[in-house]
Design a protein around this motif. Structure first.
Motif, PDB file in Angstrom:
ATOM      1  N   LYS A 150     109.874  36.873  37.891  1.00  0.00           N
ATOM      2  CA  LYS A 150     110.137  35.813  36.621  1.00  0.00           C
ATOM      3  C   LYS A 150     109.624  34.446  37.264  1.00  0.00           C
ATOM      4  CE  LYS A 150     113.545  39.102  34.666  1.00  0.00           C
ATOM      5  NZ  LYS A 150     114.839  39.070  34.235  1.00  0.00           N
ATOM      6  N   ALA A 151     108.465  34.171  37.348  1.00  0.00           N
ATOM      7  CA  ALA A 151     107.890  33.004  37.817  1.00  0.00           C
ATOM      8  C   ALA A 151     106.729  32.723  36.518  1.00  0.00           C
ATOM      9  CB  ALA A 151     107.222  33.036  38.976  1.00  0.00           C
ATOM     10  N   ARG A 152     106.494  31.348  36.551  1.00  0.00           N
ATOM     11  CA  ARG A 152     105.416  31.071  35.699  1.00  0.00           C
ATOM     12  C   ARG A 152     104.039  31.592  35.965  1.00  0.00           C
ATOM     13  NH1 ARG A 152     105.070  27.959  31.000  1.00  0.00           N
ATOM     14  NH2 ARG A 152     103.303  26.342  30.896  1.00  0.00           N
ATOM     15  N   VAL A 153     103.812  31.382  37.346  1.00  0.00           N
ATOM     16  CA  VAL A 153     102.417  31.853  37.989  1.00  0.00           C
ATOM     17  C   VAL A 153     102.973  32.682  39.317  1.00  0.00           C
ATOM     18  CG1 VAL A 153     100.584  31.293  39.178  1.00  0.00           C
ATOM     19  CG2 VAL A 153     101.339  29.829  37.216  1.00  0.00           C
ATOM     20  N   VAL A 154     102.346  33.803  39.350  1.00  0.00           N
ATOM     21  CA  VAL A 154     102.524  34.676  40.406  1.00  0.00           C
ATOM     22  C   VAL A 154     100.998  34.729  41.302  1.00  0.00           C
ATOM     23  CG1 VAL A 154     103.034  36.877  41.253  1.00  0.00           C
ATOM     24  CG2 VAL A 154     104.468  36.041  39.451  1.00  0.00           C
ATOM     25  N   ASP A 155     101.117  34.455  42.323  1.00  0.00           N
ATOM     26  CA  ASP A 155      99.758  34.443  43.230  1.00  0.00           C
ATOM     27  C   ASP A 155      99.881  35.324  44.320  1.00  0.00           C
ATOM     28  OD1 ASP A 155      97.733  34.131  45.143  1.00  0.00           O
ATOM     29  OD2 ASP A 155      97.860  31.889  45.091  1.00  0.00           O
ATOM     30  N   ASP A 156      99.292  36.593  44.200  1.00  0.00           N
ATOM     31  CA  ASP A 156      99.382  37.740  45.238  1.00  0.00           C
ATOM     32  C   ASP A 156      97.787  37.828  45.812  1.00  0.00           C
ATOM     33  OD1 ASP A 156     100.528  39.736  46.759  1.00  0.00           O
ATOM     34  OD2 ASP A 156      99.874  41.229  44.937  1.00  0.00           O
ATOM     35  N   GLY A 157      97.096  36.793  46.253  1.00  0.00           N
ATOM     36  CA  GLY A 157      96.035  36.731  46.772  1.00  0.00           C
ATOM     37  C   GLY A 157      94.886  36.963  45.645  1.00  0.00           C
ATOM     38  N   ASP A 158      94.206  38.242  45.519  1.00  0.00           N
ATOM     39  CA  ASP A 158      93.163  38.483  44.509  1.00  0.00           C
ATOM     40  C   ASP A 158      93.648  38.627  43.326  1.00  0.00           C
ATOM     41  OD1 ASP A 158      94.214  41.026  45.408  1.00  0.00           O
ATOM     42  OD2 ASP A 158      92.210  41.600  45.889  1.00  0.00           O
ATOM     43  N   LEU A 159      94.969  38.829  43.164  1.00  0.00           N
ATOM     44  CA  LEU A 159      95.689  39.088  41.846  1.00  0.00           C
ATOM     45  C   LEU A 159      96.616  37.654  41.745  1.00  0.00           C
ATOM     46  CD1 LEU A 159      96.196  40.516  39.204  1.00  0.00           C
ATOM     47  CD2 LEU A 159      97.901  41.635  40.371  1.00  0.00           C
ATOM     48  N   VAL A 160      96.061  36.933  40.613  1.00  0.00           N
ATOM     49  CA  VAL A 160      96.865  35.834  40.035  1.00  0.00           C
ATOM     50  C   VAL A 160      97.009  36.072  38.668  1.00  0.00           C
ATOM     51  CG1 VAL A 160      97.215  33.426  39.928  1.00  0.00           C
ATOM     52  CG2 VAL A 160      95.788  34.432  41.805  1.00  0.00           C
ATOM     53  N   THR A 161      98.644  35.898  38.190  1.00  0.00           N
ATOM     54  CA  THR A 161      98.957  36.225  36.799  1.00  0.00           C
ATOM     55  C   THR A 161      99.734  34.862  36.372  1.00  0.00           C
ATOM     56  OG1 THR A 161     100.954  37.379  37.457  1.00  0.00           O
ATOM     57  CG2 THR A 161      98.734  38.549  36.989  1.00  0.00           C
ATOM     58  N   ALA A 162      99.841  34.673  35.112  1.00  0.00           N
ATOM     59  CA  ALA A 162     100.641  33.729  34.477  1.00  0.00           C
ATOM     60  C   ALA A 162     101.345  34.244  33.121  1.00  0.00           C
ATOM     61  CB  ALA A 162      99.917  32.576  34.285  1.00  0.00           C
ATOM     62  N   GLY A 163     102.497  33.577  32.707  1.00  0.00           N
ATOM     63  CA  GLY A 163     103.259  34.048  31.733  1.00  0.00           C
ATOM     64  C   GLY A 163     102.613  33.792  30.346  1.00  0.00           C
TER      65      GLY A 163
END
Length: 248
Positions: free
Chosen positions: A190-203
């Motif tokens: 439940k974060a505005r941006v999630v950075d997992d290396g080669d996968l970056v997602t946002a709300g």
């Protein structure tokens, strides 16, 4: 005024002097994978994926931030709109018509940005229709390779979920799609941006600004992101959840 002249002007006058002169297009890029990160000299090649029913702000915010980043670094930044079906005109969620000049070519990209739109309107064009059609999720699944970052805004994350990209991975999406994302195997943060290396997602919708600023920090450095914030008169919101080291 060329880019290096602009950078020298920025040093003398400050970021406020860069309010004009945004780049409007991108040149052809080589097809080979290239080193990435703030120290890389290879152009940062970004493709923003468009489809019928896409949300206007989901595409415009990342496109402008990443295009304008070219003013704050001596590394070239090439940003283009692409569509799976090649050059065409698409109609966005609120009726904006956009001419897409390039076909999706992930082998020529360092970053793919997948926007959302239309996930709740299952009878209309948008993410849900693309999931049902299947072609775009298949293309995104096939795009994965070392050196390519897949990034998604809002319900664009659900296209990556349909592609199997988010299964078992930390990620986030629009708050109304979070339950679906978890049920499909995503590890919801439940974060505005999630950075997992080669996968970056946002709300949701406006977080496309924060997604793009995160990518700028990673790929071009903190100074570039700070310069953009000054120019845009916008400060990155929320905490970035990250699975590894790097600027926060």
């Amino acid at each position: 005024m060329n880019r290096r002249t602009l950078l020298r002007t920025a040093t003398a006058l400050g970021a406020a002097g860069l309010a004009t002169g945004f780049p409007t297009g991108a040149t052809a890029a080589p097809t080979t994978a290239a080193p990435s990160g703030p120290g890389s000299r290879h152009p940062l090649r970004v493709q923003v994926v468009l489809f019928e029913g896409v949300e206007e702000l989901d595409i415009a915010a990342p496109y402008e931030v990443l295009s304008a980043a070219d003013h704050f670094t001596d590394r070239d930044v090439e940003v283009r709109y692409v569509a799976l079906d090649g050059p065409r005109t698409i109609t966005a969620a609120y009726g904006t018509t956009l001419r897409v000049g390039h076909a999706l070519a992930p082998e020529e990209a360092d970053v793919l940005v997948v926007p959302g739109g239309g996930y709740a309107r299952r009878e209309a064009p948008g993410v849900w229709a693309e999931i049902q059609r299947g072609a775009l999720p298949r293309a995104l699944a096939e795009a994965r390779r070392p050196g390519l970052t897949l990034a998604a805004v809002c319900t664009g994350v659900m296209l990556l979920s349909a592609a199997g990209v988010t299964r078992g991975r930390p990620c986030t999406t629009h708050h109304k799609a979070r339950t679906d994302l978890e049920q499909q195997g995503g590890v919801l943060k439940k974060a505005r941006v999630v950075d997992d290396g080669d996968l970056v997602t946002a709300g949701g919708v406006t977080s496309g600004l924060d997604l793009a600023l995160r990518l700028v920090r990673r790929e071009l450095g903190v100074d570039a992101a700070l310069g953009l914030e000054t120019m845009l008169e916008y400060e990155a919101r929320g905490t970035v959840w990250t699975s590894g080291p790097g600027p926060s």
